[in-house]
Design a protein around this motif. Structure first.
Motif, PDB file in Angstrom:
ATOM      1  N   LEU A  86      46.189 100.079   3.285  1.00 53.58           N
ATOM      2  CA  LEU A  86      45.282  99.279   2.460  1.00 53.58           C
ATOM      3  C   LEU A  86      46.024  98.630   1.295  1.00 53.58           C
ATOM      4  CD1 LEU A  86      42.210 101.669   2.524  1.00 53.58           C
ATOM      5  CD2 LEU A  86      42.307  99.355   3.508  1.00 53.58           C
ATOM      6  N   LEU A  87      47.117  99.264   0.882  1.00 54.54           N
ATOM      7  CA  LEU A  87      47.982  98.696  -0.162  1.00 54.54           C
ATOM      8  C   LEU A  87      49.038  97.767   0.437  1.00 54.54           C
ATOM      9  CD1 LEU A  87      48.400 101.902  -2.341  1.00 54.54           C
ATOM     10  CD2 LEU A  87      47.329  99.751  -3.070  1.00 54.54           C
ATOM     11  N   GLU A  88      48.902  97.490   1.730  1.00 49.72           N
ATOM     12  CA  GLU A  88      49.794  96.621   2.495  1.00 49.72           C
ATOM     13  C   GLU A  88      51.214  97.161   2.611  1.00 49.72           C
ATOM     14  OE1 GLU A  88      49.340  92.554   1.208  1.00 49.72           O
ATOM     15  OE2 GLU A  88      47.179  92.594   1.590  1.00 49.72           O
ATOM     16  N   ASN A  89      51.355  98.468   2.497  1.00 48.47           N
ATOM     17  CA  ASN A  89      52.634  99.137   2.766  1.00 48.47           C
ATOM     18  C   ASN A  89      52.548  99.669   4.199  1.00 48.47           C
ATOM     19  OD1 ASN A  89      54.885 100.751   2.951  1.00 48.47           O
ATOM     20  ND2 ASN A  89      54.606 101.718   0.955  1.00 48.47           N
ATOM     21  N   TYR A  90      52.559  98.726   5.150  1.00 47.18           N
ATOM     22  CA  TYR A  90      52.328  99.072   6.546  1.00 47.18           C
ATOM     23  C   TYR A  90      53.432  99.937   7.132  1.00 47.18           C
ATOM     24  CZ  TYR A  90      48.789  95.478   6.074  1.00 47.18           C
ATOM     25  OH  TYR A  90      47.720  94.742   5.650  1.00 47.18           O
ATOM     26  N   GLY A  91      54.666  99.687   6.750  1.00 47.81           N
ATOM     27  CA  GLY A  91      55.777 100.470   7.303  1.00 47.81           C
ATOM     28  C   GLY A  91      55.594 101.957   7.062  1.00 47.81           C
ATOM     29  N   GLU A  92      55.399 102.322   5.819  1.00 45.47           N
ATOM     30  CA  GLU A  92      55.231 103.737   5.471  1.00 45.47           C
ATOM     31  C   GLU A  92      53.896 104.281   5.987  1.00 45.47           C
ATOM     32  OE1 GLU A  92      55.491 106.663   1.560  1.00 45.47           O
ATOM     33  OE2 GLU A  92      56.154 104.578   1.373  1.00 45.47           O
ATOM     34  N   GLY A  93      52.846 103.470   5.870  1.00 45.02           N
ATOM     35  CA  GLY A  93      51.531 103.904   6.337  1.00 45.02           C
ATOM     36  C   GLY A  93      51.510 104.150   7.836  1.00 45.02           C
ATOM     37  N   PHE A  94      52.092 103.220   8.614  1.00 40.22           N
ATOM     38  CA  PHE A  94      52.132 103.384  10.070  1.00 40.22           C
ATOM     39  C   PHE A  94      52.978 104.591  10.460  1.00 40.22           C
ATOM     40  CE2 PHE A  94      51.244  98.650  11.262  1.00 40.22           C
ATOM     41  CZ  PHE A  94      49.930  98.816  10.906  1.00 40.22           C
ATOM     42  N   LYS A  95      54.054 104.806   9.723  1.00 40.07           N
ATOM     43  CA  LYS A  95      54.912 105.960  10.024  1.00 40.07           C
ATOM     44  C   LYS A  95      54.113 107.261   9.877  1.00 40.07           C
ATOM     45  CE  LYS A  95      59.229 108.149   8.754  1.00 40.07           C
ATOM     46  NZ  LYS A  95      60.229 108.357   7.749  1.00 40.07           N
TER      47      LYS A  95
END
Length: 192
Positions: A86-95
């Protein structure tokens, strides 16, 4: 004893505020409880959910990190991964969401949340691949078939979409979204 009674009364008030959708006052009430019971994970969960509902994602991330410190769980990881996305930190979030899918297979929410972000980002091929991988370990997951159907609809591949909604309905005949999707797909196929 007074502290315990006060806590129970305050918790009940906070819960009622949350259930009414009064998230701002839920947070105020949670903060009041946390002043005298700073490690109350249940209160932190209500605060996290309220912050998320108000789209205060930076504060929600701080809150879920505190929950993780006190009581690590698969659900807390789902919330952290989702908040990062939601904070657009997709790399870390998806991991994190991938880690949950691998290590906490009972949390279908990790798949659904990552799938929603991939869909909204327009990463349809990656979403199809994710669905296939998820179905390998969850072959009866009607929502995974429905996710695939939504991608095929987006790609205007209605034959593949029909197969997917039929699979979804095989595993959950009352799945309303899949029922609606099937009606839509059949109407599109009739137009051809």
């Amino acid at each position: 004893m007074f502290k315990k009674l006060k806590s129970k009364k305050d918790f009940s008030k906070m819960k009622n505020l949350f259930e009414k959708g009064d998230f701002q006052n839920t947070i105020k009430c949670a903060d009041s409880i946390l002043e005298y019971d700073k490690n109350n994970v249940e209160v932190l969960k209500y605060k996290y959910n309220s912050l998320t509902n108000l789209e205060l994602y930076d504060d929600a991330l701080d809150c879920v990190n505190k929950i993780m410190d006190l009581e690590p769980s698969g659900m807390a990881l789902v919330n952290k991964g989702t908040t990062l996305c939601l904070l657009e930190n997709y790399g870390e979030g998806f991991k994190i969401l991938d880690d949950v899918m691998e290590n906490y297979p009972e949390y279908e929410m990790a798949f659904l949340n990552k799938g929603n972000f991939l869909y909204n980002l327009g990463n349809f091929d990656e979403l199809l691949d994710l669905s296939e991988r998820f179905l390998e370990s969850h072959p009866n997951c009607s929502s995974a078939y429905d996710v695939k159907a939504s991608v095929f609809i987006r790609k205007k591949d209605f034959e593949s979409a029909l197969k997917c909604v039929e699979d979804a309905l095989y595993y959950d005949p009352d799945y309303e979204i899949a029922i609606e999707r099937k009606e839509y797909v059949l109407s599109e196929l009739e137009r051809k």
